[in-house]
Design an enzyme around this catalytic site. Structure first.
Site, PDB file in Angstrom:
ATOM      1  N   ASP A 112       0.848  -1.202   0.000  1.00 43.41           N
ATOM      2  CA  ASP A 112       0.000   0.000   0.000  1.00 43.41           C
ATOM      3  C   ASP A 112       0.881   1.247   0.000  1.00 43.41           C
ATOM      4  O   ASP A 112       1.718   1.414   0.881  1.00 43.41           O
ATOM      5  CB  ASP A 112      -0.891  -0.032   1.257  1.00 43.41           C
ATOM      6  CG  ASP A 112      -2.000   1.005   1.203  1.00 43.41           C
ATOM      7  OD1 ASP A 112      -1.998   1.839   0.287  1.00 43.41           O
ATOM      8  OD2 ASP A 112      -2.871   0.969   2.102  1.00 43.41           O
ATOM      9  N   HIS A 170     -10.035  -1.229  -7.132  1.00 38.68           N
ATOM     10  CA  HIS A 170      -9.714  -0.048  -6.320  1.00 38.68           C
ATOM     11  C   HIS A 170      -8.927   0.994  -7.111  1.00 38.68           C
ATOM     12  O   HIS A 170      -9.266   2.185  -7.092  1.00 38.68           O
ATOM     13  CB  HIS A 170      -8.922  -0.507  -5.088  1.00 38.68           C
ATOM     14  CG  HIS A 170      -8.581   0.587  -4.138  1.00 38.68           C
ATOM     15  ND1 HIS A 170      -9.545   1.342  -3.495  1.00 38.68           N
ATOM     16  CD2 HIS A 170      -7.372   1.071  -3.696  1.00 38.68           C
ATOM     17  CE1 HIS A 170      -8.949   2.231  -2.700  1.00 38.68           C
ATOM     18  NE2 HIS A 170      -7.640   2.086  -2.805  1.00 38.68           N
TER      19      HIS A 170
HETATM   20  C1  HEM Z   1      -3.924   2.621  -4.217  1.00 40.56           C
HETATM   21  C2  HEM Z   1      -5.289   0.010  -0.363  1.00 40.56           C
HETATM   22  C3  HEM Z   1      -8.580   3.402   0.760  1.00 40.56           C
HETATM   23  C4  HEM Z   1      -6.926   6.151  -2.850  1.00 40.56           C
HETATM   24  C5  HEM Z   1      -4.044   1.614  -3.296  1.00 40.56           C
HETATM   25  C6  HEM Z   1      -3.315   0.359  -3.343  1.00 40.56           C
HETATM   26  C7  HEM Z   1      -3.699  -0.361  -2.269  1.00 40.56           C
HETATM   27  C8  HEM Z   1      -4.670   0.422  -1.531  1.00 40.56           C
HETATM   28  C9  HEM Z   1      -3.204  -1.734  -1.865  1.00 40.56           C
HETATM   29  C10 HEM Z   1      -2.323  -0.062  -4.454  1.00 40.56           C
HETATM   30  C11 HEM Z   1      -0.915   0.345  -4.199  1.00 40.56           C
HETATM   31  C12 HEM Z   1      -0.686   1.838  -4.162  1.00 40.56           C
HETATM   32  O1  HEM Z   1      -0.487   2.495  -5.178  1.00 40.56           O
HETATM   33  O2  HEM Z   1      -0.735   2.357  -3.044  1.00 40.56           O
HETATM   34  C13 HEM Z   1      -6.290   0.721   0.275  1.00 40.56           C
HETATM   35  C14 HEM Z   1      -6.992   0.254   1.446  1.00 40.56           C
HETATM   36  C15 HEM Z   1      -7.918   1.218   1.764  1.00 40.56           C
HETATM   37  C16 HEM Z   1      -7.795   2.276   0.787  1.00 40.56           C
HETATM   38  C17 HEM Z   1      -6.724  -1.075   2.168  1.00 40.56           C
HETATM   39  C18 HEM Z   1      -8.932   1.229   2.854  1.00 40.56           C
HETATM   40  C19 HEM Z   1      -9.552   0.178   3.301  1.00 40.56           C
HETATM   41  C20 HEM Z   1      -8.447   4.417  -0.138  1.00 40.56           C
HETATM   42  C21 HEM Z   1      -9.246   5.610  -0.158  1.00 40.56           C
HETATM   43  C22 HEM Z   1      -8.777   6.389  -1.180  1.00 40.56           C
HETATM   44  C23 HEM Z   1      -7.684   5.674  -1.800  1.00 40.56           C
HETATM   45  C24 HEM Z   1     -10.394   5.911   0.802  1.00 40.56           C
HETATM   46  C25 HEM Z   1      -9.221   7.740  -1.687  1.00 40.56           C
HETATM   47  C26 HEM Z   1     -10.124   8.496  -1.133  1.00 40.56           C
HETATM   48  C27 HEM Z   1      -5.957   5.446  -3.506  1.00 40.56           C
HETATM   49  C28 HEM Z   1      -5.182   5.980  -4.617  1.00 40.56           C
HETATM   50  C29 HEM Z   1      -4.323   4.942  -5.032  1.00 40.56           C
HETATM   51  C30 HEM Z   1      -4.585   3.818  -4.149  1.00 40.56           C
HETATM   52  C31 HEM Z   1      -5.264   7.379  -5.209  1.00 40.56           C
HETATM   53  C32 HEM Z   1      -3.266   4.995  -6.167  1.00 40.56           C
HETATM   54  C33 HEM Z   1      -3.897   4.778  -7.495  1.00 40.56           C
HETATM   55  C34 HEM Z   1      -2.824   4.776  -8.584  1.00 40.56           C
HETATM   56  O3  HEM Z   1      -2.311   5.865  -8.889  1.00 40.56           O
HETATM   57  O4  HEM Z   1      -2.519   3.697  -9.110  1.00 40.56           O
HETATM   58  N1  HEM Z   1      -4.860   1.621  -2.192  1.00 40.56           N
HETATM   59  N2  HEM Z   1      -6.792   1.938  -0.090  1.00 40.56           N
HETATM   60  N3  HEM Z   1      -7.513   4.481  -1.152  1.00 40.56           N
HETATM   61  N4  HEM Z   1      -5.566   4.151  -3.246  1.00 40.56           N
HETATM   62 FE1  HEM Z   1      -6.216   3.028  -1.692  1.00 40.56          FE
END
Ligand code: HEM
Length: 295
Positions: A131, A204
């Site tokens: 993450d 996601h």
């Molecule tokens: C990407 C997990 C909540 C926005 C990711 C990734 C994971 C992850 C594993 C892929 C690796 C990375 O680029 O970081 C989670 C979990 C969450 C959560 C476990 C809550 C249970 C959120 C929320 C938002 C968000 C609430 C926005 C309001 C993003 C964004 C990316 C991302 C912008 C990168 C997308 C990209 O540029 O490829 N998240 N996330 N995430 N997440 Fe989350």
């Protein structure tokens, strides 16, 4: 560590004073172990802003966090006047500063939520995925989070949105690794993004990669931390996203909870439920030390 506080009625002056002391309190602890890089970020909620600074212009993006209700899942809005985000390589540094702040704020504010996050293997969350990989870095990160000339009075500040999620681990663990990868949009073991044509519409990262009218990607800076309690069977992710314009994070949240197109809500929400949701303005250190607008 993430502390959420509500400020007691009548304690506005005391809290205004305490906020001007935050840099000093942080130095008192940080200076003793400089290699542990203790940092303290303070967020001020919309209602508290009106109570503390009725005569100052309001930061443009500051408003109460609005609930987002999708067909199946809801991003709840919960109370919070102050958010204190403490970071360090070591928990004892955060804990010591939190203890000091707890004493200072006693009688003026209640700590209504306290989460001690931890780093998990390989920078993974408790769903088992790395993450933070696509977080912006360097100048791009600074540009994504720092308020500039668009609101000159508060240049150097930021906005933060937090949500404390609990995971249904039994449900998640019952999925195959391929189904989990489809939910995130990246491979689990080696953290590689799926090809665009293979990525499901409810993945996601499909829903969280958004662009402005000119096609430029809009980014936020996340500092998510796993947290939990084995005895309580509590397994969570504390989502924390900084942005110079909170509407970027709100757009991502609408995509996740309502879907884009509507109905295609984020698959991780079937296994992740937010218990809290709040938005704060994060003033620059200069403003905290001496709360008068710049510019
Ligand atoms: C990407 C997990 C909540 C926005 C990711 C990734 C994971 C992850 C594993 C892929 C690796 C990375 O680029 O970081 C989670 C979990 C969450 C959560 C476990 C809550 C249970 C959120 C929320 C938002 C968000 C609430 C926005 C309001 C993003 C964004 C990316 C991302 C912008 C990168 C997308 C990209 O540029 O490829 N998240 N996330 N995430 N997440 Fe989350």
């Amino acid at each position: 560590m993430f502390l959420t506080l509500t400020v007691n009625d009548g304690s506005e002056e005391a809290v205004r004073d305490l906020l001007t002391g935050m840099s000093g309190f942080t130095r008192s602890v940080a200076f003793r172990e400089p290699d542990e890089h203790l940092l303290c970020v303070v967020g001020i909620g919309s209602h508290l802003w009106d109570r503390l600074f009725p005569n100052l212009p309001k930061p443009r993006g500051l408003h109460p966090f609005e609930e987002i209700k999708g067909d199946k899942h809801t991003a709840v809005s919960t109370p919070g006047d102050l958010l204190i985000h403490l970071r360090s390589g070591r928990l004892d540094m955060c804990f010591e500063l939190a203890r000091l702040l707890g004493k200072k704020f006693e009688g003026h504010a209640e700590i209504i939520d306290e989460v001690h996050g931890f780093k998990f293997f390989d920078e993974r969350d408790l769903l088992g995925f790395v993450d933070g990989t696509e977080n912006p870095e360097g100048d791009k990160a600074e540009d994504a989070v720092t308020i500039g000339e668009e609101d000159a009075a508060y240049a150097g500040g930021s906005y933060v949105i937090v949500q404390k999620y609990l995971h249904d681990m039994a449900g998640w663990d019952a999925l195959s690794v391929e189904e989990q990868e489809d939910a995130i949009g990246r491979s689990k073991l080696d953290d590689v993004e799926m090809d665009d044509d293979a990525k499901p519409a409810n993945a996601h990262i499909k829903l969280n990669v958004i662009h402005d009218a000119d096609g430029k990607q809009l980014q936020i800076m996340r500092d998510n931390m796993p947290f939990g309690s084995v005895g309580e069977r509590e397994f969570g992710t504390y989502f924390i996203g900084y942005a110079k314009d909170p509407s970027v994070t709100e757009h991502m949240l609408r995509n996740m909870f309502i879907g884009d197109p509507p109905g295609t809500y984020d698959r991780i929400l079937d296994f992740s439920t937010p218990q809290t949701g709040a938005l704060y303005f994060v003033p620059s250190v200069d403003f905290l030390d001496d709360p008068t607008p710049r510019g």
